[in-house]
Design a protein around this motif. Structure first.
Motif, PDB file in Angstrom:
ATOM      1  N   LEU A 102       0.925  -1.176  -0.117  1.00 50.54           N
ATOM      2  CA  LEU A 102      -0.005  -0.060   0.160  1.00 50.54           C
ATOM      3  C   LEU A 102       0.927   1.351   0.077  1.00 50.54           C
ATOM      4  CD1 LEU A 102      -3.080   0.465   0.099  1.00 50.54           C
ATOM      5  CD2 LEU A 102      -2.721   1.229   2.366  1.00 50.54           C
ATOM      6  N   ILE A 103       2.182   1.333   0.727  1.00 51.66           N
ATOM      7  CA  ILE A 103       2.839   2.368   0.738  1.00 51.66           C
ATOM      8  C   ILE A 103       3.280   2.757  -0.528  1.00 51.66           C
ATOM      9  CG2 ILE A 103       4.735   3.448   1.955  1.00 51.66           C
ATOM     10  CD1 ILE A 103       3.992   1.886   4.390  1.00 51.66           C
ATOM     11  N   ALA A 104       3.740   1.460  -0.947  1.00 47.41           N
ATOM     12  CA  ALA A 104       4.436   1.539  -2.698  1.00 47.41           C
ATOM     13  C   ALA A 104       3.450   2.434  -3.400  1.00 47.41           C
ATOM     14  CB  ALA A 104       4.852   0.148  -3.013  1.00 47.41           C
ATOM     15  N   GLN A 105       2.254   1.946  -3.374  1.00 49.66           N
ATOM     16  CA  GLN A 105       1.142   2.348  -4.308  1.00 49.66           C
ATOM     17  C   GLN A 105       0.948   3.987  -3.941  1.00 49.66           C
ATOM     18  OE1 GLN A 105       0.448   0.510  -6.556  1.00 49.66           O
ATOM     19  NE2 GLN A 105       1.608  -1.090  -5.385  1.00 49.66           N
ATOM     20  N   LEU A 106       0.958   4.198  -2.636  1.00 50.03           N
ATOM     21  CA  LEU A 106       0.765   5.479  -2.443  1.00 50.03           C
ATOM     22  C   LEU A 106       1.785   6.789  -2.546  1.00 50.03           C
ATOM     23  CD1 LEU A 106      -0.833   5.060   1.246  1.00 50.03           C
ATOM     24  CD2 LEU A 106      -2.031   5.665  -0.978  1.00 50.03           C
ATOM     25  N   ILE A 107       3.158   6.097  -2.798  1.00 55.35           N
ATOM     26  CA  ILE A 107       4.144   7.047  -3.333  1.00 55.35           C
ATOM     27  C   ILE A 107       4.344   6.836  -4.618  1.00 55.35           C
ATOM     28  CG2 ILE A 107       6.499   7.507  -2.815  1.00 55.35           C
ATOM     29  CD1 ILE A 107       6.427   6.441   0.151  1.00 55.35           C
ATOM     30  N   GLY A 108       4.398   5.685  -5.085  1.00 54.24           N
ATOM     31  CA  GLY A 108       4.728   5.431  -6.427  1.00 54.24           C
ATOM     32  C   GLY A 108       3.848   5.955  -7.408  1.00 54.24           C
ATOM     33  N   ILE A 109       2.519   5.963  -7.052  1.00 51.33           N
ATOM     34  CA  ILE A 109       1.489   6.458  -8.334  1.00 51.33           C
ATOM     35  C   ILE A 109       1.478   8.003  -8.267  1.00 51.33           C
ATOM     36  CG2 ILE A 109      -1.178   6.523  -8.781  1.00 51.33           C
ATOM     37  CD1 ILE A 109      -1.240   3.648  -7.669  1.00 51.33           C
ATOM     38  N   PRO A 110       1.387   8.790  -7.245  1.00 54.31           N
ATOM     39  CA  PRO A 110       1.574  10.086  -7.521  1.00 54.31           C
ATOM     40  C   PRO A 110       2.933  10.553  -8.021  1.00 54.31           C
ATOM     41  CG  PRO A 110       0.652   9.581  -5.282  1.00 54.31           C
ATOM     42  CD  PRO A 110       1.126   8.268  -5.910  1.00 54.31           C
ATOM     43  N   LEU A 111       3.864  10.199  -7.376  1.00 53.00           N
ATOM     44  CA  LEU A 111       5.330  10.397  -7.812  1.00 53.00           C
ATOM     45  C   LEU A 111       5.346  10.122  -9.205  1.00 53.00           C
ATOM     46  CD1 LEU A 111       8.100  11.507  -7.065  1.00 53.00           C
ATOM     47  CD2 LEU A 111       8.733   8.963  -6.592  1.00 53.00           C
ATOM     48  N   GLY A 112       5.088   9.014  -9.937  1.00 56.36           N
ATOM     49  CA  GLY A 112       5.095   8.838 -11.227  1.00 56.36           C
ATOM     50  C   GLY A 112       4.224   9.665 -12.391  1.00 56.36           C
ATOM     51  N   LEU A 113       3.089   9.964 -11.618  1.00 62.24           N
ATOM     52  CA  LEU A 113       2.227  10.983 -12.435  1.00 62.24           C
ATOM     53  C   LEU A 113       2.998  12.280 -12.551  1.00 62.24           C
ATOM     54  CD1 LEU A 113      -1.308   9.761 -11.231  1.00 62.24           C
ATOM     55  CD2 LEU A 113      -0.624   9.898 -13.357  1.00 62.24           C
ATOM     56  N   ILE A 114       3.376  12.663 -11.366  1.00 64.35           N
ATOM     57  CA  ILE A 114       4.071  13.981 -11.364  1.00 64.35           C
ATOM     58  C   ILE A 114       5.257  13.917 -12.313  1.00 64.35           C
ATOM     59  CG2 ILE A 114       5.436  15.622  -9.878  1.00 64.35           C
ATOM     60  CD1 ILE A 114       3.636  14.807  -7.525  1.00 64.35           C
TER      61      ILE A 114
END
Lengths: 284, 274
Positions: A102-114
């Motif tokens: 879950l933490i991986a998604q919460l950081i990875g998805i927004p960071l990837g989009l930005i």
């Protein structure tokens, strides 16, 4: 031999039975007969393997002779299925997967989009990623034990790493490959930059994110098992290792299949969530 | 009725990568399109038709000349690009948002711009869908539709914004011949029902004559206007027009001009490959 004659008879019957049957109906029946054939083949091959495995050890074939036969694995399974430690292992491994993933998604998805929409952040962060990403998460275990105050945290961190890179890269890839025409027509229709992000870029990236999650979940399970073996004192990976240490190989095999099932359930969950998040792709 | 949607293209030029390989896409293109005129541009592949459309739409910058609509400057070198709902584009391969339903796709423009409320937009959308024979598909996702249905939905999405000019970039290219003729007739019906300035790009000559008030032939790169022919076949038109004498005369007249350019484009392509 028996198999062949049987299917031969079956197909002969279905064609000759009634020639007035509609082609689509006949096709469905043909498909069904194929499915039952596959079932038969599957059961036969599995049965053969179990049979050979069961009776291989008395024959003293090298490599196989020390592996306990299926019958003693079943006995071990009965043993484990009533033990508290076994079910606590399931719970704890799932919990570590849940938190780290879950933490991986919460950081990875927004960071990837930005990173996909902002050149400055891409230029800043991408070199760091390229430096760290090739390191296999397992290689992080010692540093992780040193860095994090508790063993629990270091295991969760390794799980996080397993899922993080893949979801990050999939998000960046998905968001930067959106067809330009979608953005252009959104602009013509009067979109603001905020609309462009929430109505175009984000939904268009969801399929790539789901792919990243599915792959990442698989790696997360590998990581939780590896780090529980090395750094843990609970969980399915630890139970497997502990069983090995005391020479209970039947228990090791039960743990192996348990971890396989746990991974399978997790992937099924991701697939189901992915399907809910991308209703427009259910047609394919 | 006021003159809305008059397009003036004056000496428009576009050079890609002026310091590098220096590709001249458009050279001194001048074209006046009257309000509510259906203007079709034909030309060989790679002649700069799409570039011209993109500069009108505000997707691409000019490097020479200017384009204006009803006296307002749309494009000139150095002008900030501003796409907007007054110039709606229908793309070659379609640009319906796959992740949204047909209804959402059609109503998003007027809702975003605040021209209609949800009830009005939904009603208008149903009305237009019915007009092109597409009742009951509003809840579907675009991928569930056929090619011909998608094109019609996309044209409706554009019309919902009541644009001053409708820009169509080879919209029927991927359709089979039968579907194409049906969708063409639907477009003409919509046009006859509420006329609008239309800028339509194709390399299909028959399509051009069937649809247009005027057909402009573009030369191969560098693209410029070679010939403009008025199509004096009365409206409303249907498929029978395709075999009329006047249609065949126009086809012969335009055909020579286009064949010449196609030949040049082909030879240029051969040279580039060699």
């Amino acid at each position: 031999m028996t198999l062949q004659t049987q299917t031969g008879k079956n197909s002969g019957k279905s064609v000759g039975a009634d020639s007035k049957e509609s082609p689509s109906n006949r096709f469905v029946r043909w498909l069904k007969s194929l499915r039952s054939l596959n079932l038969l083949l599957g059961v036969t091959s599995l049965g053969t393997i179990l049979f050979v495995w069961e009776f291989a050890s008395p024959l003293g074939i090298p490599g196989v002779k020390d592996v306990p036969p299926p019958s003693s694995v079943i006995v071990a399974a009965m043993d484990l299925l009533v033990s508290k430690q076994y079910w606590a292992g399931w719970g704890l491994s799932f919990q570590r997967i849940g938190i780290g993933f879950l933490i991986a998604q919460l950081i990875g998805i927004p960071l990837g989009l930005i990173m996909a929409i902002n050149r400055f952040s891409f230029g800043t962060v991408f070199p760091i990623i390229e430096l760290l990403r090739p390191i296999p998460p397992v290689a992080w275990i010692p540093i992780s034990i040193v860095f994090w105050p508790t063993r629990e945290q270091s295991v969760v961190f390794i799980v996080f790493l397993g899922a993080f890179w893949i979801v990050l890269l999939n998000t960046i890839g998905g968001a930067s490959q959106i067809d330009r025409k979608f953005k252009l027509s959104a602009l013509s229709l009067g979109s603001t930059p905020k609309d462009l992000f929430w109505k175009i870029i984000f939904p268009a990236t969801i399929p790539s994110i789901v792919t990243g999650m599915a792959v990442g979940m698989g790696i997360s399970w590998e990581m939780v098992v590896a780090s529980e073996m090395i750094a843990g004192d609970t969980g399915l990976g630890y139970l497997l290792w502990q069983s090995f240490q005391i020479g209970a190989i039947s228990h090791v095999i039960v743990c192996m299949f348990s971890i396989g099932m746990a991974g399978y359930f997790s992937s099924a969950l991701i697939r189901a969530l992915g399907g809910l998040a991308t209703p427009w792709r259910r047609l394919h | 009725m006021a003159e809305i949607g008059k397009l003036s293209i004056r000496h428009a030029g576009k050079i890609y990568d002026p310091e590098g390989i220096h590709v001249v896409a458009l050279e001194d293109v001048s074209l006046e399109i009257k309000a509510n005129e259906f203007c079709v541009v034909v030309g060989p592949s790679g002649c700069g038709k799409t570039t011209l459309l993109n500069t009108i739409a505000g997707f691409d910058q000019l490097t020479g000349g200017d384009i204006s609509m009803d006296g307002n400057l749309l494009a000139s070198p150095g002008k900030k690009l501003l796409p907007g709902p007054d110039r709606m584009v229908v793309f070659q391969h379609g640009a319906l948002f796959p992740w949204k339903t047909v209804m959402w796709n059609i109503t998003c423009g007027p809702l975003k711009q605040g021209h209609m409320n949800l009830a009005e937009a939904t009603e208008k959308a149903r009305e237009l869908l019915a007009q092109v024979g597409l009742q009951g598909i509003e809840g579907q996702f675009p991928e569930a539709l056929s090619g011909g249905q998608k094109r019609r939905v996309e044209i409706i999405r554009a019309l919902m914004n009541d644009p001053k000019v409708l820009l169509l970039d080879e919209p029927f290219r991927a359709l089979d011949a039968l579907t194409k003729s049906v969708v063409q007739e639907h477009l003409l019906e919509l046009f006859d029902f509420s006329p609008k300035t239309i800028f339509f790009i194709t390399h299909d000559l028959e399509e051009a004559i069937f649809l247009a008030d005027r057909v402009a032939v573009m030369t191969t790169r560098p693209g410029t206007i070679k010939k403009i022919v008025a199509v004096d076949i009365p409206r409303p038109r249907d498929y029978r027009v395709l075999t009329s004498d006047r249609f065949l005369e126009l086809k012969a007249e335009l055909g020579d001009a286009i064949y010449e350019e196609a030949q040049k484009a082909f030879e240029a392509g051969e040279r580039e490959l060699a």
